[in-house]
Design an enzyme around this catalytic site. Structure first.
Site, PDB file in Angstrom:
ATOM      1  N   CYS A 135       0.816  -1.221   0.000  1.00 29.18           N
ATOM      2  CA  CYS A 135       0.000   0.000   0.000  1.00 29.18           C
ATOM      3  C   CYS A 135       0.848   1.269   0.000  1.00 29.18           C
ATOM      4  O   CYS A 135       0.331   2.375  -0.162  1.00 29.18           O
ATOM      5  CB  CYS A 135      -0.960   0.010   1.189  1.00 29.18           C
ATOM      6  SG  CYS A 135      -2.163  -1.315   1.082  1.00 29.18           S
ATOM      7  N   HIS A 158     -12.066   9.785  -9.741  1.00 28.47           N
ATOM      8  CA  HIS A 158     -10.941  10.010 -10.663  1.00 28.47           C
ATOM      9  C   HIS A 158      -9.993  11.097 -10.161  1.00 28.47           C
ATOM     10  O   HIS A 158      -9.457  11.881 -10.936  1.00 28.47           O
ATOM     11  CB  HIS A 158     -11.423  10.294 -12.097  1.00 28.47           C
ATOM     12  CG  HIS A 158     -11.991   9.079 -12.771  1.00 28.47           C
ATOM     13  ND1 HIS A 158     -13.215   8.558 -12.437  1.00 28.47           N
ATOM     14  CD2 HIS A 158     -11.494   8.280 -13.735  1.00 28.47           C
ATOM     15  CE1 HIS A 158     -13.448   7.488 -13.169  1.00 28.47           C
ATOM     16  NE2 HIS A 158     -12.417   7.284 -13.970  1.00 28.47           N
ATOM     17  N   GLU A 165     -13.080  -0.216   0.656  1.00 29.32           N
ATOM     18  CA  GLU A 165     -11.890   0.001  -0.179  1.00 29.32           C
ATOM     19  C   GLU A 165     -11.754  -1.140  -1.192  1.00 29.32           C
ATOM     20  O   GLU A 165     -11.307  -0.948  -2.309  1.00 29.32           O
ATOM     21  CB  GLU A 165     -10.664   0.073   0.744  1.00 29.32           C
ATOM     22  CG  GLU A 165      -9.384   0.364   0.035  1.00 29.32           C
ATOM     23  CD  GLU A 165      -8.237   0.597   1.016  1.00 29.32           C
ATOM     24  OE1 GLU A 165      -8.386   1.437   1.933  1.00 29.32           O
ATOM     25  OE2 GLU A 165      -7.193  -0.045   0.864  1.00 29.32           O
TER      26      GLU A 165
END
Ligand SMILES: [Zn+2]
Length: 124
Positions: A25, A74, A113
């Site tokens: 991550c 985005h 997530e």
């Protein structure tokens, strides 16, 4: 838990990076995030256009719409949310704090997530 609970789902695509993480991550990567705004109440509105409702689902949509457009969908969350370390926990809190003034009935924000990882932020 109150008598009524309303959930409005939303989705966005975004990248992030967790600079302190000791695994993958730490690298720049993206997710197809999903989340829910949750409103709860023990009573329904007694008059007006929202009579019989906790809150109009349309108002829940309005509370998340410009956050999606201008900060979430985005975008690179480290930049667009001005968070150094945008974990699901931090993203859920950020959304709650931005949406709450427009939606006083807001009780919690859920963030998924991935398909198997969910975070719920409920400050009280
Ligand atoms: Zn991630």
């Amino acid at each position: 838990m109150k008598k009524w609970r309303l959930e409005k789902e939303f989705r966005f695509e975004a990248s992030h990076q967790l600079p302190h993480h000791d695994g993958k991550c730490k690298r720049l990567h993206g997710h197809s995030w999903s989340g829910r705004l949750v409103c709860e109440s023990d009573s329904l509105q007694m008059s007006g256009p929202q009579q019989g409702m906790v809150v109009d689902f349309g108002r829940m949509k309005l509370a998340i719409e410009d956050l999606l457009e201008n900060h979430l969908d985005h975008w690179h969350l480290n930049d667009s949310l001005k968070l150094e370390n945008p974990t699901s926990e931090e993203v859920a809190r950020w959304i709650y704090e931005k949406a709450k003034p427009k939606l006083p009935e807001l009780r919690s924000v859920m963030i998924d997530e991935t398909c198997t990882c969910r975070c719920i932020y409920q400050p009280e």
